[in-house]
Design a protein around this motif. Structure first.
Motif, PDB file in Angstrom:
ATOM      1  N   GLU A  21       0.862  -1.179   0.000  1.00 16.67           N
ATOM      2  CA  GLU A  21       0.000   0.000   0.000  1.00 16.67           C
ATOM      3  C   GLU A  21       0.895   1.224   0.000  1.00 16.67           C
ATOM      4  O   GLU A  21       1.856   1.291   0.765  1.00 16.67           O
ATOM      5  N   GLU A  22       0.586   2.178  -0.867  1.00 14.80           N
ATOM      6  CA  GLU A  22       1.318   3.430  -0.916  1.00 14.80           C
ATOM      7  C   GLU A  22       0.328   4.571  -0.752  1.00 14.80           C
ATOM      8  O   GLU A  22      -0.721   4.583  -1.394  1.00 14.80           O
ATOM      9  N   CYS A  23       0.654   5.497   0.127  1.00 12.38           N
ATOM     10  CA  CYS A  23      -0.245   6.599   0.442  1.00 12.38           C
ATOM     11  C   CYS A  23       0.536   7.911   0.334  1.00 12.38           C
ATOM     12  O   CYS A  23       1.556   8.087   0.998  1.00 12.38           O
ATOM     13  N   TYR A  24       0.039   8.819  -0.489  1.00 11.89           N
ATOM     14  CA  TYR A  24       0.644  10.137  -0.667  1.00 11.89           C
ATOM     15  C   TYR A  24      -0.337  11.178  -0.133  1.00 11.89           C
ATOM     16  O   TYR A  24      -1.488  11.242  -0.577  1.00 11.89           O
ATOM     17  N   VAL A  25       0.092  11.978   0.816  1.00  9.06           N
ATOM     18  CA  VAL A  25      -0.763  13.001   1.418  1.00  9.06           C
ATOM     19  C   VAL A  25      -0.721  14.253   0.541  1.00  9.06           C
ATOM     20  O   VAL A  25       0.338  14.855   0.364  1.00  9.06           O
ATOM     21  N   ILE A  26      -1.868  14.628   0.002  1.00  8.89           N
ATOM     22  CA  ILE A  26      -1.965  15.807  -0.864  1.00  8.89           C
ATOM     23  C   ILE A  26      -2.203  17.065  -0.038  1.00  8.89           C
ATOM     24  O   ILE A  26      -1.596  18.105  -0.277  1.00  8.89           O
ATOM     25  N   SER A  27      -3.120  16.973   0.929  1.00  7.52           N
ATOM     26  CA  SER A  27      -3.403  18.114   1.797  1.00  7.52           C
ATOM     27  C   SER A  27      -3.853  17.610   3.161  1.00  7.52           C
ATOM     28  O   SER A  27      -4.256  16.463   3.304  1.00  7.52           O
ATOM     29  N   GLY A  28      -3.774  18.497   4.151  1.00  7.37           N
ATOM     30  CA  GLY A  28      -4.131  18.103   5.507  1.00  7.37           C
ATOM     31  C   GLY A  28      -3.052  17.218   6.091  1.00  7.37           C
ATOM     32  O   GLY A  28      -1.875  17.319   5.724  1.00  7.37           O
ATOM     33  N   SER A  29      -3.449  16.338   6.997  1.00  7.33           N
ATOM     34  CA  SER A  29      -2.485  15.440   7.614  1.00  7.33           C
ATOM     35  C   SER A  29      -3.191  14.181   8.096  1.00  7.33           C
ATOM     36  O   SER A  29      -4.407  14.159   8.277  1.00  7.33           O
ATOM     37  N   LEU A  30      -2.393  13.131   8.300  1.00  5.21           N
ATOM     38  CA  LEU A  30      -2.897  11.913   8.912  1.00  5.21           C
ATOM     39  C   LEU A  30      -1.827  11.379   9.839  1.00  5.21           C
ATOM     40  O   LEU A  30      -0.651  11.708   9.710  1.00  5.21           O
ATOM     41  N   CYS A  33       1.385   4.984  13.136  1.00  5.70           N
ATOM     42  CA  CYS A  33       2.674   4.495  13.649  1.00  5.70           C
ATOM     43  C   CYS A  33       3.394   5.544  14.499  1.00  5.70           C
ATOM     44  O   CYS A  33       4.621   5.657  14.460  1.00  5.70           O
ATOM     45  N   GLY A  34       2.619   6.362  15.228  1.00  5.97           N
ATOM     46  CA  GLY A  34       3.215   7.363  16.094  1.00  5.97           C
ATOM     47  C   GLY A  34       3.796   8.569  15.382  1.00  5.97           C
ATOM     48  O   GLY A  34       4.540   9.350  15.968  1.00  5.97           O
ATOM     49  N   ARG A  35       3.467   8.726  14.099  1.00  6.00           N
ATOM     50  CA  ARG A  35       4.005   9.849  13.317  1.00  6.00           C
ATOM     51  C   ARG A  35       2.879  10.647  12.677  1.00  6.00           C
ATOM     52  O   ARG A  35       1.830  10.095  12.343  1.00  6.00           O
ATOM     53  N   LEU A  36       3.125  11.913  12.460  1.00  7.01           N
ATOM     54  CA  LEU A  36       2.198  12.793  11.760  1.00  7.01           C
ATOM     55  C   LEU A  36       2.726  12.994  10.342  1.00  7.01           C
ATOM     56  O   LEU A  36       3.865  13.414  10.153  1.00  7.01           O
ATOM     57  N   PHE A  37       1.901  12.673   9.365  1.00  3.30           N
ATOM     58  CA  PHE A  37       2.260  12.844   7.956  1.00  3.30           C
ATOM     59  C   PHE A  37       1.450  14.007   7.393  1.00  3.30           C
ATOM     60  O   PHE A  37       0.225  14.008   7.484  1.00  3.30           O
ATOM     61  N   ALA A  38       2.135  14.995   6.810  1.00  6.35           N
ATOM     62  CA  ALA A  38       1.496  16.198   6.282  1.00  6.35           C
ATOM     63  C   ALA A  38       1.591  16.212   4.755  1.00  6.35           C
ATOM     64  O   ALA A  38       2.205  15.326   4.149  1.00  6.35           O
ATOM     65  N   ALA A  39       1.003  17.238   4.154  1.00  6.37           N
ATOM     66  CA  ALA A  39       1.015  17.380   2.694  1.00  6.37           C
ATOM     67  C   ALA A  39       2.431  17.204   2.157  1.00  6.37           C
ATOM     68  O   ALA A  39       3.378  17.789   2.674  1.00  6.37           O
ATOM     69  N   GLY A  40       2.557  16.343   1.144  1.00  8.78           N
ATOM     70  CA  GLY A  40       3.852  16.063   0.539  1.00  8.78           C
ATOM     71  C   GLY A  40       4.514  14.814   1.077  1.00  8.78           C
ATOM     72  O   GLY A  40       5.463  14.313   0.476  1.00  8.78           O
ATOM     73  N   ASP A  41       4.022  14.288   2.199  1.00  7.48           N
ATOM     74  CA  ASP A  41       4.613  13.074   2.768  1.00  7.48           C
ATOM     75  C   ASP A  41       4.070  11.824   2.085  1.00  7.48           C
ATOM     76  O   ASP A  41       2.963  11.811   1.549  1.00  7.48           O
ATOM     77  N   PHE A  42       4.867  10.772   2.158  1.00  8.98           N
ATOM     78  CA  PHE A  42       4.567   9.500   1.499  1.00  8.98           C
ATOM     79  C   PHE A  42       4.740   8.380   2.515  1.00  8.98           C
ATOM     80  O   PHE A  42       5.718   8.366   3.265  1.00  8.98           O
ATOM     81  N   VAL A  43       3.783   7.451   2.548  1.00 11.70           N
ATOM     82  CA  VAL A  43       3.833   6.307   3.454  1.00 11.70           C
ATOM     83  C   VAL A  43       3.761   5.034   2.622  1.00 11.70           C
ATOM     84  O   VAL A  43       2.890   4.906   1.761  1.00 11.70           O
ATOM     85  N   HIS A  44       4.671   4.102   2.863  1.00  8.74           N
ATOM     86  CA  HIS A  44       4.671   2.822   2.150  1.00  8.74           C
ATOM     87  C   HIS A  44       4.557   1.690   3.167  1.00  8.74           C
ATOM     88  O   HIS A  44       5.244   1.695   4.186  1.00  8.74           O
ATOM     89  N   ALA A  45       3.687   0.723   2.871  1.00 14.54           N
ATOM     90  CA  ALA A  45       3.560  -0.483   3.696  1.00 14.54           C
ATOM     91  C   ALA A  45       3.757  -1.686   2.774  1.00 14.54           C
ATOM     92  O   ALA A  45       3.043  -1.827   1.773  1.00 14.54           O
ATOM     93  N   ASP A  46       4.730  -2.522   3.085  1.00 22.34           N
ATOM     94  CA  ASP A  46       5.000  -3.715   2.274  1.00 22.34           C
ATOM     95  C   ASP A  46       3.846  -4.708   2.334  1.00 22.34           C
ATOM     96  O   ASP A  46       3.074  -4.728   3.296  1.00 22.34           O
ATOM     97  N   ALA A  47       3.758  -5.554   1.315  1.00 15.82           N
ATOM     98  CA  ALA A  47       2.792  -6.652   1.319  1.00 15.82           C
ATOM     99  C   ALA A  47       3.109  -7.585   2.475  1.00 15.82           C
ATOM    100  O   ALA A  47       4.256  -7.686   2.914  1.00 15.82           O
TER     101      ALA A  47
END
Length: 77
Positions: A21-30, A33-47
């Motif tokens: 799963e790949e998640c790219y934050v366009i706006s706002g934040s999520l 895993c104890g981290r804040l991801f903001a616009a421009g951040d990318f999160v990858h989770a392996d299969a």
């Protein structure tokens, strides 16, 4: 998949059985895993890995790249 996520939305912990799963934050934040991801951040989770809960306290727009079988209704497969 493009998601516009409402404030207060929570996605439960889950297992990535079908693929990565790949998640790219366009706006706002999520948060996950104890981290804040903001616009421009990318999160990858392996299969075949477990993913912690994801949540947002504000509006959030993300692009989620996942195997179709993880999100399609069985009737459309």
């Amino acid at each position: 998949v493009l998601f516009d996520v409402e404030p207060g939305t929570r996605f439960p912990p889950h297992h990535h059985a079908g693929g990565a799963e790949e998640c790219y934050v366009i706006s706002g934040s999520l948060q996950t895993c104890g981290r804040l991801f903001a616009a421009g951040d990318f999160v990858h989770a392996d299969a075949e890995t477990d993913h912690a809960e994801l949540f947002t306290e504000e509006d959030c727009r993300v692009i989620l790249v996942v195997p179709p079988e993880d999100y399609l209704v069985a009737a459309f497969r």
